[in-house]
Design an enzyme around this catalytic site. Structure first.
Site, mmCIF file in Angstrom:
data_model
loop_
_atom_site.group_PDB
_atom_site.id
_atom_site.type_symbol
_atom_site.label_atom_id
_atom_site.label_comp_id
_atom_site.label_asym_id
_atom_site.label_seq_id
_atom_site.Cartn_x
_atom_site.Cartn_y
_atom_site.Cartn_z
ATOM 1 N N LYS A 26 0.825 -1.214 0.000
ATOM 2 C CA LYS A 26 0.000 0.000 0.000
ATOM 3 C C LYS A 26 0.863 1.271 0.000
ATOM 4 O O LYS A 26 2.070 1.209 0.297
ATOM 5 C CB LYS A 26 -0.931 -0.043 1.214
ATOM 6 N N TYR A 66 -12.600 -1.783 -3.123
ATOM 7 C CA TYR A 66 -13.047 -1.899 -1.729
ATOM 8 C C TYR A 66 -14.560 -1.678 -1.600
ATOM 9 O O TYR A 66 -15.036 -1.261 -0.532
ATOM 10 C CB TYR A 66 -12.269 -0.930 -0.841
ATOM 11 N N ASN A 129 -1.988 0.210 6.802
ATOM 12 C CA ASN A 129 -1.461 -1.063 7.310
ATOM 13 C C ASN A 129 -0.615 -1.844 6.299
ATOM 14 O O ASN A 129 -0.572 -3.069 6.331
ATOM 15 C CB ASN A 129 -2.598 -1.907 7.898
ATOM 16 N N HIS A 132 -2.138 -5.407 1.510
ATOM 17 C CA HIS A 132 -3.443 -6.051 1.339
ATOM 18 C C HIS A 132 -3.207 -7.529 1.062
ATOM 19 O O HIS A 132 -2.237 -7.887 0.386
ATOM 20 C CB HIS A 132 -4.188 -5.439 0.149
ATOM 21 N N GLU A 143 -9.634 -10.184 -7.749
ATOM 22 C CA GLU A 143 -8.689 -9.077 -7.550
ATOM 23 C C GLU A 143 -7.486 -9.190 -8.484
ATOM 24 O O GLU A 143 -6.991 -8.183 -8.998
ATOM 25 C CB GLU A 143 -8.234 -9.047 -6.089
#
Ligand code: ATP
Ligand code: MG
Length: 154
Positions: A26, A66, A129, A132, A143
């Site tokens: 990320k 998302y 965080n 993913h 995905e």
């Protein structure tokens, strides 16, 4: 199709659905210089990289990716975060890929993540965080296809 060929075809589908997962490094982890460290953790844990690109999500991409969280209070913040800089997207291969990768990255909130997990090492908060990981074989396939064409998967 003969029975033998059908069986091989079905077996391939089963294998494909259980040995691949999809990940993103990320924007926070990219900004903080952790691409190399995270890829090292991933390959050292036995995952093979079968597709990879350095890219940036548009607002529309992030909202679609998302979409399951669109009613959550943090959705706007999540889309802002995921689009603010480049990411590394990859498809990873290993037996039991989805489950093993979720174990390698650790809990969503790094405060709850086990020692040695990627989020424990590199994440800064529940929102930012670091990585993913797909949560099911079905989502891993969706995905992966969102980011890669067949020609980009090896
Ligand atoms: P990911 O889907 O990115 O692998 P996850 O499956 O561990 O993460 P989800 O519940 O799917 O967690 O949430 C998706 C993402 O939304 C989280 O990784 C995090 O970036 C963000 N998020 C989740 N909960 C919160 C929260 N309470 N506050 C802020 N951001 C959150
Ligand atoms: Mg998730």
């Amino acid at each position: 199709m003969s029975c033998g060929i059908k069986r091989i075809f079905a077996q391939n589908l089963i294998e494909m659905s259980t040995n691949r997962t999809f990940t993103m490094i990320k924007p926070d982890a990219v900004e903080n210089g952790h691409i190399g460290g995270i890829l090292d953790k991933i390959t050292s844990a036995g995952f093979k990289i079968v597709a990879m690109k350095y890219t940036q999500l548009s607002k529309r991409d992030a909202q679609e990716f998302y979409a399951i969280h669109k009613e959550r209070p943090f959705f706007g913040e999540l889309v802002e975060f995921m689009t603010r800089g480049p990411i590394v997207a990859a498809i990873l291969e290993k037996d039991n890929a989805v489950e093993d990768f979720r174990a390698l990255i650790g809990a969503t909130n790094p405060a709850d993540a086990a020692e040695g997990t990627i989020r424990k090492m590199y994440a800064t908060s529940i929102g930012e965080n670091a990585v993913h990981g797909s949560d099911s074989d079905e989502n891993a396939a969706i995905e992966g296809a969102f980011h890669f064409s067949g020609r980009e998967i090896f």
